[in-house]
Design a protein around this motif. Structure first.
Motif, mmCIF file in Angstrom:
data_model
loop_
_atom_site.group_PDB
_atom_site.id
_atom_site.type_symbol
_atom_site.label_atom_id
_atom_site.label_comp_id
_atom_site.label_asym_id
_atom_site.label_seq_id
_atom_site.Cartn_x
_atom_site.Cartn_y
_atom_site.Cartn_z
ATOM 1 N N ARG A 67 -61.137 -6.874 -24.682
ATOM 2 C CA ARG A 67 -62.161 -7.656 -23.992
ATOM 3 C C ARG A 67 -63.503 -6.944 -24.121
ATOM 4 N N GLU A 68 -64.568 -7.712 -24.044
ATOM 5 C CA GLU A 68 -65.903 -7.134 -24.198
ATOM 6 C C GLU A 68 -66.269 -6.198 -23.053
ATOM 7 N N ILE A 69 -65.559 -6.291 -21.932
ATOM 8 C CA ILE A 69 -65.872 -5.405 -20.804
ATOM 9 C C ILE A 69 -65.325 -3.998 -21.027
ATOM 10 N N PHE A 70 -64.470 -3.823 -22.039
ATOM 11 C CA PHE A 70 -63.897 -2.512 -22.313
ATOM 12 C C PHE A 70 -64.563 -1.880 -23.528
ATOM 13 N N LYS A 71 -64.785 -0.593 -23.447
ATOM 14 C CA LYS A 71 -65.342 0.145 -24.588
ATOM 15 C C LYS A 71 -64.328 0.230 -25.721
ATOM 16 N N PHE A 72 -63.039 0.372 -25.359
ATOM 17 C CA PHE A 72 -61.983 0.491 -26.358
ATOM 18 C C PHE A 72 -60.961 -0.631 -26.195
ATOM 19 N N ARG A 73 -60.158 -0.834 -27.226
ATOM 20 C CA ARG A 73 -59.021 -1.744 -27.143
ATOM 21 C C ARG A 73 -57.789 -0.947 -26.733
ATOM 22 N N TYR A 74 -56.834 -1.648 -26.119
ATOM 23 C CA TYR A 74 -55.667 -0.946 -25.601
ATOM 24 C C TYR A 74 -54.369 -1.642 -25.998
ATOM 25 N N CYS A 75 -53.341 -0.837 -26.133
ATOM 26 C CA CYS A 75 -51.985 -1.320 -26.363
ATOM 27 C C CYS A 75 -51.301 -1.397 -25.001
ATOM 28 N N SER A 76 -50.632 -2.510 -24.734
ATOM 29 C CA SER A 76 -50.083 -2.739 -23.399
ATOM 30 C C SER A 76 -48.662 -3.285 -23.472
ATOM 31 N N THR A 77 -47.937 -3.115 -22.382
ATOM 32 C CA THR A 77 -46.644 -3.780 -22.250
ATOM 33 C C THR A 77 -46.890 -5.241 -21.890
ATOM 34 N N ALA A 78 -45.910 -6.079 -22.155
ATOM 35 C CA ALA A 78 -46.039 -7.502 -21.835
ATOM 36 C C ALA A 78 -46.197 -7.710 -20.333
ATOM 37 N N SER A 79 -45.423 -6.971 -19.544
ATOM 38 C CA SER A 79 -45.459 -7.153 -18.092
ATOM 39 C C SER A 79 -46.814 -6.748 -17.512
ATOM 40 N N PHE A 80 -47.378 -5.633 -17.987
ATOM 41 C CA PHE A 80 -48.671 -5.189 -17.469
ATOM 42 C C PHE A 80 -49.779 -6.144 -17.900
ATOM 43 N N TYR A 81 -49.695 -6.628 -19.127
ATOM 44 C CA TYR A 81 -50.708 -7.569 -19.619
ATOM 45 C C TYR A 81 -50.732 -8.834 -18.764
ATOM 46 N N MET A 82 -49.566 -9.394 -18.493
ATOM 47 C CA MET A 82 -49.506 -10.619 -17.701
ATOM 48 C C MET A 82 -49.950 -10.366 -16.264
ATOM 49 N N TYR A 83 -49.639 -9.183 -15.751
ATOM 50 C CA TYR A 83 -50.026 -8.836 -14.385
ATOM 51 C C TYR A 83 -51.544 -8.703 -14.251
ATOM 52 N N MET A 84 -52.199 -8.164 -15.282
ATOM 53 C CA MET A 84 -53.629 -7.871 -15.215
ATOM 54 C C MET A 84 -54.512 -8.941 -15.848
ATOM 55 N N LYS A 85 -53.922 -9.901 -16.539
ATOM 56 C CA LYS A 85 -54.705 -10.853 -17.323
ATOM 57 C C LYS A 85 -55.759 -11.579 -16.491
ATOM 58 N N ASP A 86 -55.381 -12.149 -15.360
ATOM 59 C CA ASP A 86 -56.332 -12.903 -14.541
ATOM 60 C C ASP A 86 -57.449 -12.001 -14.018
ATOM 61 N N THR A 87 -57.089 -10.792 -13.614
ATOM 62 C CA THR A 87 -58.100 -9.848 -13.115
ATOM 63 C C THR A 87 -59.088 -9.476 -14.208
ATOM 64 N N ILE A 88 -58.574 -9.209 -15.406
ATOM 65 C CA ILE A 88 -59.442 -8.849 -16.529
ATOM 66 C C ILE A 88 -60.371 -10.004 -16.882
ATOM 67 N N ASP A 89 -59.833 -11.224 -16.895
ATOM 68 C CA ASP A 89 -60.662 -12.392 -17.211
ATOM 69 C C ASP A 89 -61.753 -12.590 -16.163
ATOM 70 N N THR A 90 -61.409 -12.375 -14.893
ATOM 71 C CA THR A 90 -62.400 -12.517 -13.818
ATOM 72 C C THR A 90 -63.503 -11.477 -13.950
ATOM 73 N N LEU A 91 -63.120 -10.228 -14.217
ATOM 74 C CA LEU A 91 -64.114 -9.168 -14.392
ATOM 75 C C LEU A 91 -65.014 -9.455 -15.591
ATOM 76 N N GLY A 92 -64.427 -10.004 -16.647
ATOM 77 C CA GLY A 92 -65.216 -10.343 -17.823
ATOM 78 C C GLY A 92 -66.252 -11.408 -17.525
ATOM 79 N N GLU A 93 -65.858 -12.400 -16.753
ATOM 80 C CA GLU A 93 -66.790 -13.467 -16.389
ATOM 81 C C GLU A 93 -67.910 -12.933 -15.503
ATOM 82 N N LEU A 94 -67.568 -12.039 -14.579
ATOM 83 C CA LEU A 94 -68.584 -11.444 -13.709
ATOM 84 C C LEU A 94 -69.586 -10.624 -14.513
ATOM 85 N N GLU A 95 -69.093 -9.884 -15.500
ATOM 86 C CA GLU A 95 -70.011 -9.070 -16.297
ATOM 87 C C GLU A 95 -70.901 -9.937 -17.175
ATOM 88 N N ARG A 96 -70.352 -11.018 -17.722
ATOM 89 C CA ARG A 96 -71.186 -11.915 -18.529
ATOM 90 C C ARG A 96 -72.304 -12.516 -17.682
#
Length: 361
Positions: free
Chosen positions: A322-351
């Motif tokens: 995501r553009e809000i992160f300086k780096f890209r990350y490798c993630s587990t499926a469970s963590f990605y699904m758990y954090m997806k909505d939060t990451i998308d919300t933070l991205g929208e706030l930063e935009r």
């Protein structure tokens, strides 16, 4: 002289204890270090010298601290035979350094190697690659097809998961020093685990902060590895002396469990994390206006280790980019699904914040 006194005498002489520790596995050194204060001091003294990353990097660069600061700012990883040899204390190839970099930092890393490496590194183009570094680094390299990997110097390179491959040769006579830069198409760890690492024995990474081994007990204690890629690359493992765990029965018959199935993190209890000391190293910053990070960004990478249909280990992963992160990350499926909505919300706030502040950085 009693055996106890003889042991203490050996520990008190670094030239003697170095020979002892050089033939000891990491677990053996740990056990020795727990016997008494003198043993602990001897192990610590040996470890400081054996795992001195600046000393090892000085073979490739005159300014290892400068390179590690570059690593920190760009997320560059060291891996391959150099990382394995560093952790094993037996460098198998002292002339080659493999770097995995993000596309946006390829220019900076390549120029640093040539201009600040101190060994007179020159860019050596591959077949059909432009001879000018500034042009070649901006291109998406098309690997020759078919590629005669058996006769080439870079027979072990896999282009899958990479945007580019750039090689630099030192002009020091007789040194044979080579720095190879793999420009990752994905998060560097994804490129490594999905396409490049051929066996668990080489799942080792060195960042600006620490050296990480993802399967240390199997690799350095039991000298075994599981094949996760092309069998052609296993010649390296065989030359070093690793046994192969290649069947479900072989996996079940072992007294110890070489692999822990489930979610894995780079710095979890199954990994070996060796801090390298960062005196003089500039820690990564997200921007010029923010303070340096207090942790190694690589340590928050994760992946899934699950049994395949045959019962052998199989790696799964998701990418967080995501553009809000300086780096890209490798993630587990469970963590990605758990954090997806939060990451998308933070991205929208930063935009939204950026649209309201043009000088945002």
């Amino acid at each position: 002289m009693s055996s106890a006194n003889l042991f203490m005498e050996i520990l008190d002489r670094s030239n003697a204890s170095d020979v002892l520790f050089a033939h000891a596995t990491p677990a053996t050194m740990y056990r020795i270090g727990r016997t008494c204060w003198m043993a602990r001091r001897a192990v610590q003294d040996y470890s400081r010298r054996a795992f001195n990353i600046n000393k090892h990097l000085r073979r490739f660069f005159n300014d290892p601290i400068g390179f590690r600061s570059l690593q920190a700012q760009t997320g560059t990883l060291m891996t391959g035979v150099f990382a394995h040899g560093f952790l094993d204390r037996t460098l198998w190839d002292e002339t080659r350094l493999d770097l995995y970099v993000y596309p946006q930092h390829a220019v900076d890393v390549g120029r640093w190697v040539m201009e600040n490496g101190g060994k007179g590194y020159q860019f050596k183009p591959m077949v059909d690659q432009h001879c000018d570094f500034d042009v070649a680094v901006a291109a998406w390299l098309k690997w020759p097809d078919p590629w005669d990997w058996e006769s080439g110097d870079d027979w072990d390179v896999q282009m899958r998961g990479m945007q580019n491959f750039l090689k630099f040769l030192a002009d020091e006579e007789g040194s044979g020093l080579t720095v190879r830069m793999m420009v990752a198409e994905h998060a560097p760890l994804i490129t490594l685990i999905a396409y490049h690492w051929h066996s668990t024995a080489f799942m080792n990474v060195i960042t600006f902060y620490a050296a990480y081994s993802l399967h240390p007990f199997t690799t350095f204690e039991e000298k075994e590895r599981n094949n996760i890629r092309s069998a052609a690359l296993l010649t390296i493992d065989l030359e070093i002396g690793y046994d192969l765990i290649d069947t479900p029965n072989a996996l079940k018959q072992r007294l110890t469990k070489p692999f822990v199935f489930g979610d894995r993190w780079v710095d979890d209890e199954s990994s070996w994390v060796l801090p390298l000391g960062t005196r003089g190293v500039s820690w990564p910053k997200l921007s010029e206006k923010t303070p340096p990070l207090s942790f190694d960004p690589f340590s928050v990478n994760a992946w899934d280790l699950v049994p395949s249909s045959s019962g052998m280990p199989q790696i799964g992963h998701w990418e967080i980019a995501r553009e809000i992160f300086k780096f890209r990350y490798c993630s587990t499926a469970s963590f990605y699904m758990y954090m997806k909505d939060t990451i998308d919300t933070l991205g929208e706030l930063e935009r939204t914040e950026r649209s309201n502040h043009r000088d945002w950085s």
